[in-house]
Design a protein around this motif. Structure first.
Motif, PDB file in Angstrom:
ATOM      1  N   ALA A   1      -0.452  -0.356 -19.563  1.00  0.00           N
ATOM      2  CA  ALA A   1      -0.561  -0.141 -18.113  1.00  0.00           C
ATOM      3  C   ALA A   1      -2.001   0.063 -17.649  1.00  0.00           C
ATOM      4  CB  ALA A   1       0.296   1.062 -17.715  1.00  0.00           C
ATOM      5  N   MET A   2      -2.825   0.750 -18.442  1.00  0.00           N
ATOM      6  CA  MET A   2      -4.185   1.049 -18.005  1.00  0.00           C
ATOM      7  C   MET A   2      -5.014  -0.215 -17.815  1.00  0.00           C
ATOM      8  SD  MET A   2      -4.526   4.251 -17.412  1.00  0.00           S
ATOM      9  CE  MET A   2      -6.303   4.376 -17.311  1.00  0.00           C
ATOM     10  N   SER A   3      -4.677  -1.273 -18.518  1.00  0.00           N
ATOM     11  CA  SER A   3      -5.449  -2.507 -18.389  1.00  0.00           C
ATOM     12  C   SER A   3      -5.239  -3.174 -17.031  1.00  0.00           C
ATOM     13  CB  SER A   3      -5.086  -3.486 -19.512  1.00  0.00           C
ATOM     14  OG  SER A   3      -3.754  -3.964 -19.351  1.00  0.00           O
ATOM     15  N   TRP A   4      -4.160  -2.802 -16.328  1.00  0.00           N
ATOM     16  CA  TRP A   4      -3.880  -3.375 -15.014  1.00  0.00           C
ATOM     17  C   TRP A   4      -4.370  -2.491 -13.875  1.00  0.00           C
ATOM     18  CZ3 TRP A   4      -2.262  -8.253 -14.785  1.00  0.00           C
ATOM     19  CH2 TRP A   4      -1.597  -8.793 -15.897  1.00  0.00           C
ATOM     20  N   LEU A   5      -4.823  -1.299 -14.201  1.00  0.00           N
ATOM     21  CA  LEU A   5      -5.121  -0.312 -13.166  1.00  0.00           C
ATOM     22  C   LEU A   5      -6.222  -0.781 -12.211  1.00  0.00           C
ATOM     23  CD1 LEU A   5      -4.048   2.450 -12.371  1.00  0.00           C
ATOM     24  CD2 LEU A   5      -5.863   3.488 -13.740  1.00  0.00           C
ATOM     25  N   GLY A   6      -7.200  -1.485 -12.739  1.00  0.00           N
ATOM     26  CA  GLY A   6      -8.294  -1.946 -11.902  1.00  0.00           C
ATOM     27  C   GLY A   6      -7.874  -2.934 -10.838  1.00  0.00           C
ATOM     28  N   ARG A   7      -6.693  -3.497 -10.979  1.00  0.00           N
ATOM     29  CA  ARG A   7      -6.197  -4.480 -10.006  1.00  0.00           C
ATOM     30  C   ARG A   7      -5.482  -3.814  -8.834  1.00  0.00           C
ATOM     31  NH1 ARG A   7      -4.834  -9.260 -12.581  1.00  0.00           N
ATOM     32  NH2 ARG A   7      -4.260 -10.007 -10.491  1.00  0.00           N
ATOM     33  N   ILE A   8      -5.161  -2.538  -8.981  1.00  0.00           N
ATOM     34  CA  ILE A   8      -4.465  -1.827  -7.906  1.00  0.00           C
ATOM     35  C   ILE A   8      -5.487  -1.379  -6.871  1.00  0.00           C
ATOM     36  CG2 ILE A   8      -2.979   0.111  -7.317  1.00  0.00           C
ATOM     37  CD1 ILE A   8      -1.673  -1.976  -9.148  1.00  0.00           C
ATOM     38  N   GLU A   9      -5.360  -1.893  -5.658  1.00  0.00           N
ATOM     39  CA  GLU A   9      -6.322  -1.596  -4.595  1.00  0.00           C
ATOM     40  C   GLU A   9      -5.803  -0.559  -3.601  1.00  0.00           C
ATOM     41  OE1 GLU A   9      -7.074  -5.343  -2.802  1.00  0.00           O
ATOM     42  OE2 GLU A   9      -8.141  -6.161  -4.535  1.00  0.00           O
ATOM     43  N   ASN A  10      -4.510  -0.558  -3.338  1.00  0.00           N
ATOM     44  CA  ASN A  10      -3.974   0.268  -2.263  1.00  0.00           C
ATOM     45  C   ASN A  10      -2.782   1.087  -2.741  1.00  0.00           C
ATOM     46  OD1 ASN A  10      -5.775  -1.055  -0.467  1.00  0.00           O
ATOM     47  ND2 ASN A  10      -4.297  -2.706  -0.151  1.00  0.00           N
ATOM     48  N   ALA A  11      -2.959   2.385  -2.838  1.00  0.00           N
ATOM     49  CA  ALA A  11      -1.864   3.303  -3.156  1.00  0.00           C
ATOM     50  C   ALA A  11      -2.347   4.718  -2.910  1.00  0.00           C
ATOM     51  CB  ALA A  11      -1.407   3.150  -4.608  1.00  0.00           C
TER      52      ALA A  11
ATOM     53  N   ALA B   1       0.835  -1.208   0.000  1.00  0.00           N
ATOM     54  CA  ALA B   1       0.000   0.000   0.000  1.00  0.00           C
ATOM     55  C   ALA B   1       0.865   1.252   0.000  1.00  0.00           C
ATOM     56  CB  ALA B   1      -0.951  -0.001   1.195  1.00  0.00           C
ATOM     57  N   PRO B   2       1.664   1.466  -1.038  1.00  0.00           N
ATOM     58  CA  PRO B   2       2.663   2.541  -1.002  1.00  0.00           C
ATOM     59  C   PRO B   2       2.069   3.935  -1.109  1.00  0.00           C
ATOM     60  CG  PRO B   2       2.590   1.562  -3.184  1.00  0.00           C
ATOM     61  CD  PRO B   2       1.693   0.727  -2.310  1.00  0.00           C
ATOM     62  N   GLU B   3       2.855   4.889  -0.630  1.00  0.00           N
ATOM     63  CA  GLU B   3       2.505   6.302  -0.767  1.00  0.00           C
ATOM     64  C   GLU B   3       2.428   6.682  -2.247  1.00  0.00           C
ATOM     65  OE1 GLU B   3       4.318  10.620   0.687  1.00  0.00           O
ATOM     66  OE2 GLU B   3       5.599   8.846   0.616  1.00  0.00           O
ATOM     67  N   HIS B   4       3.503   6.420  -2.992  1.00  0.00           N
ATOM     68  CA  HIS B   4       3.544   6.682  -4.432  1.00  0.00           C
ATOM     69  C   HIS B   4       3.713   5.347  -5.159  1.00  0.00           C
ATOM     70  CE1 HIS B   4       5.535  10.207  -2.459  1.00  0.00           C
ATOM     71  NE2 HIS B   4       4.706  10.883  -3.239  1.00  0.00           N
ATOM     72  N   LEU B   5       2.921   5.136  -6.193  1.00  0.00           N
ATOM     73  CA  LEU B   5       3.057   3.945  -7.038  1.00  0.00           C
ATOM     74  C   LEU B   5       3.169   4.375  -8.487  1.00  0.00           C
ATOM     75  CD1 LEU B   5       2.984   0.870  -7.594  1.00  0.00           C
ATOM     76  CD2 LEU B   5       0.483   1.083  -7.744  1.00  0.00           C
ATOM     77  N   GLU B   6       4.260   3.984  -9.125  1.00  0.00           N
ATOM     78  CA  GLU B   6       4.393   4.193 -10.577  1.00  0.00           C
ATOM     79  C   GLU B   6       4.137   2.874 -11.282  1.00  0.00           C
ATOM     80  OE1 GLU B   6       7.589   7.886 -10.692  1.00  0.00           O
ATOM     81  OE2 GLU B   6       8.085   6.000 -11.665  1.00  0.00           O
ATOM     82  N   VAL B   7       3.315   2.936 -12.316  1.00  0.00           N
ATOM     83  CA  VAL B   7       2.967   1.737 -13.089  1.00  0.00           C
ATOM     84  C   VAL B   7       3.585   1.881 -14.471  1.00  0.00           C
ATOM     85  CG1 VAL B   7       1.110   0.274 -13.947  1.00  0.00           C
ATOM     86  CG2 VAL B   7       0.819   1.525 -11.787  1.00  0.00           C
ATOM     87  N   MET B   8       4.686   1.170 -14.688  1.00  0.00           N
ATOM     88  CA  MET B   8       5.388   1.203 -15.975  1.00  0.00           C
ATOM     89  C   MET B   8       5.285  -0.173 -16.619  1.00  0.00           C
ATOM     90  SD  MET B   8       8.776   3.510 -15.428  1.00  0.00           S
ATOM     91  CE  MET B   8       8.765   5.072 -14.564  1.00  0.00           C
ATOM     92  N   LEU B   9       4.113  -0.452 -17.141  1.00  0.00           N
ATOM     93  CA  LEU B   9       3.819  -1.743 -17.751  1.00  0.00           C
ATOM     94  C   LEU B   9       3.329  -1.541 -19.179  1.00  0.00           C
ATOM     95  CD1 LEU B   9       1.704  -3.332 -14.860  1.00  0.00           C
ATOM     96  CD2 LEU B   9       4.141  -3.678 -15.293  1.00  0.00           C
ATOM     97  N   GLU B  10       3.547  -2.535 -20.007  1.00  0.00           N
ATOM     98  CA  GLU B  10       2.933  -2.523 -21.321  1.00  0.00           C
ATOM     99  C   GLU B  10       1.423  -2.565 -21.138  1.00  0.00           C
ATOM    100  OE1 GLU B  10       3.583  -4.745 -25.612  1.00  0.00           O
ATOM    101  OE2 GLU B  10       3.920  -5.876 -23.770  1.00  0.00           O
TER     102      GLU B  10
ATOM    103  N   ALA C   1      -1.061   7.623  -4.367  1.00  0.00           N
ATOM    104  CA  ALA C   1      -1.159   8.249  -5.685  1.00  0.00           C
ATOM    105  C   ALA C   1      -0.579   7.278  -6.698  1.00  0.00           C
ATOM    106  CB  ALA C   1      -0.410   9.574  -5.732  1.00  0.00           C
ATOM    107  N   ILE C   2      -1.224   7.166  -7.839  1.00  0.00           N
ATOM    108  CA  ILE C   2      -0.819   6.223  -8.877  1.00  0.00           C
ATOM    109  C   ILE C   2      -0.394   7.015 -10.108  1.00  0.00           C
ATOM    110  CG2 ILE C   2      -1.529   4.260 -10.290  1.00  0.00           C
ATOM    111  CD1 ILE C   2      -3.722   3.729  -8.163  1.00  0.00           C
ATOM    112  N   PHE C   3       0.813   6.763 -10.578  1.00  0.00           N
ATOM    113  CA  PHE C   3       1.389   7.450 -11.731  1.00  0.00           C
ATOM    114  C   PHE C   3       1.510   6.432 -12.865  1.00  0.00           C
ATOM    115  CE2 PHE C   3       2.671   9.383  -7.846  1.00  0.00           C
ATOM    116  CZ  PHE C   3       2.727  10.744  -8.073  1.00  0.00           C
ATOM    117  N   VAL C   4       0.821   6.663 -13.960  1.00  0.00           N
ATOM    118  CA  VAL C   4       0.701   5.662 -15.020  1.00  0.00           C
ATOM    119  C   VAL C   4       1.523   6.076 -16.237  1.00  0.00           C
ATOM    120  CG1 VAL C   4      -0.899   4.397 -16.496  1.00  0.00           C
ATOM    121  CG2 VAL C   4      -1.608   5.077 -14.196  1.00  0.00           C
ATOM    122  N   GLY C   5       2.411   5.191 -16.661  1.00  0.00           N
ATOM    123  CA  GLY C   5       3.156   5.410 -17.890  1.00  0.00           C
ATOM    124  C   GLY C   5       4.506   6.073 -17.675  1.00  0.00           C
TER     125      GLY C   5
END
Length: 428
Positions: free
Chosen positions: A331-341, A320-329, A343-347
């Protein structure tokens, strides 16, 4: 830097609770300010900040604020103004309204939203001065409609010359009218209990060191607080499409805050993990705060390897981090799986400093796993809600017997009779 299996790792640090000695020190400071007011505040300012002040010098004058404008550069002024506009625009979208719902029988139910009257904002000094924290605390309170916003900051954030001019300018640009040169646990106590110079507030917001955090914990209940802020955290969730240089730079952006900061990579790619470890070492060579960042990486950094993306996301949700960066191919398709963060930074272009300074969302975020149940600072933090109940005669006649049944089940006969007397009169 540690390299571990993702399922073996847990991020939970006790630093927010302080040592017994730190807690005792804070207890003494808070109690002294509560009982003595200005004399205790001034004595601790002299003892801990090594600044001797008289009571009339606590409040920052308009002349000092105007002088601060002469010391900041135009590029900063332009940037802080645009950042403030972005932050205000984002938080205005959060503002809710009071509402009422009128039933067919004439009953009216609703919720009234009212801003807090007076809010205290703590802006830290010490290792660094953070004008951005001024905006992130003050602007949501303004959007909520708080009429009195008071700011405190340590008296020597700008060295012996006084408060850092960039903090003063940020406060002025945010619209703060009441500023005091006071810091540490003694400033928190002054805000909570009031002194001869500083009237008490209803809520205290803003990050600070361990003594500030413990003081906020100590006065909670007398006033509200935003949270007990811990060291900064970043988790980067990445696959082999991520740029190792970007990942390393973003991890170091948090590691340079202080030695207790945490920077973690969670990845399904050992190749990326190895590349990021090398990049961190390379970038540390030229980083001005390399000593702080290296200690942070050594003590609290990690590269976590996961077999699958499901395992990687499960690890992120546990932390459940303070800041989460999502750098995935994709990435938006995985966003619904993130429950605890927090702030989420995508891309790849959503580097954490974009949120720290400029994009608009608040950078005061839950730390130490508290994103499981709490949120970034927002407009609702500065609003209180009152329930509105206007029951009609028809509704009371229809539901009175049920209300009395529930009251008597709990053994509260006077509750039941308060309804019964009305039913008897209205049915007579």
């Amino acid at each position: 830097m540690r390299v571990m299996r993702a399922e073996q790792f847990g991020l939970k640090r006790e630093v927010e609770y302080g040592t017994p000695e730190q807690n005792e020190t804070v207890k003494q400071i808070v109690e002294a300010v509560r009982l003595q007011g200005d004399p205790a505040l001034l004595a601790y300012t002299e003892k801990l900040d090594r600044i001797k002040l008289e009571a009339h010098e606590l409040r920052v004058s308009d002349a000092e604020i105007q002088a601060a404008y002469e010391q900041v550069d135009e590029a900063f002024l332009a940037a802080i103004r645009e950042a403030a506009a972005n932050i205000r625009s984002f938080h205005e979208k959060q503002l809710r309204q009071s509402w009422v719902d009128v039933q067919p029988d004439g009953t009216m139910l609703g919720q009234l939203l009212r801003p807090l009257k007076r809010v205290g904002v703590y802006v830290p000094g010490g290792k660094a001065a953070y004008p951005s924290s001024v905006l992130m605390n003050v602007i949501p309170a303004q959007v909520a409609g708080v009429p009195e916003i008071v700011m405190v900051t340590p008296p020597a954030t700008g060295g012996k010359a006084g408060i850092d001019p960039y903090i003063l300018v940020a406060a002025a640009e945010a619209g703060v009218k009441e500023l005091y040169r006071a810091g540490g646990a003694q400033a928190v106590a002054a805000l909570a209990y009031g002194t001869e110079t500083i009237p008490p507030v209803d809520k205290i917001c803003g990050p600070g060191n361990i003594y500030v955090a413990l003081a906020k914990r100590a006065v909670f209940g007398v006033v509200d607080i935003d949270s007990i802020a811990g060291p900064s955290e970043i988790v980067v969730l990445a696959d082999d499409t991520a740029d190792a240089a970007y990942v390393a730079a973003d991890m170091l952006s948090q590691a340079e805050h202080d030695e207790m900061a945490s920077a973690i990579l969670v990845t399904t790619s050992k190749k990326l993990g190895d590349a990021v470890a090398l990049e961190i070492e390379r970038q540390l060579e030229t980083l001005p705060k390399a000593e702080i960042a290296r200690q942070s990486i050594t003590s609290n950094g990690a590269i976590l390897l996961a077999e699958t993306m499901d395992e990687a996301i499960a690890a992120v949700n546990r932390m459940a981090p303070e800041h989460l960066e999502v750098m995935l191919e994709d990435a938006m398709s995985w966003l619904g799986r993130i429950e605890n963060a927090g702030a989420i930074f995508v891309g790849p272009y959503s580097s954490e400093p974009v949120g720290d300074y400029f994009a608009g969302p608040n950078h005061i975020l839950p730390t130490n796993g508290t994103a499981r149940f709490s949120s970034p600072v927002n407009v609702d933090d500065f609003l209180k809600k009152s329930s509105l109940i206007q029951y009609s005669k028809a509704a009371l006649l229809a539901n009175g017997d049920k209300i009395m049944t529930l009251a008597r089940h709990e053994g509260l006969e006077a509750h039941a009779r308060a309804i019964e007397i009305r039913l008897e009169r209205e049915k007579a």
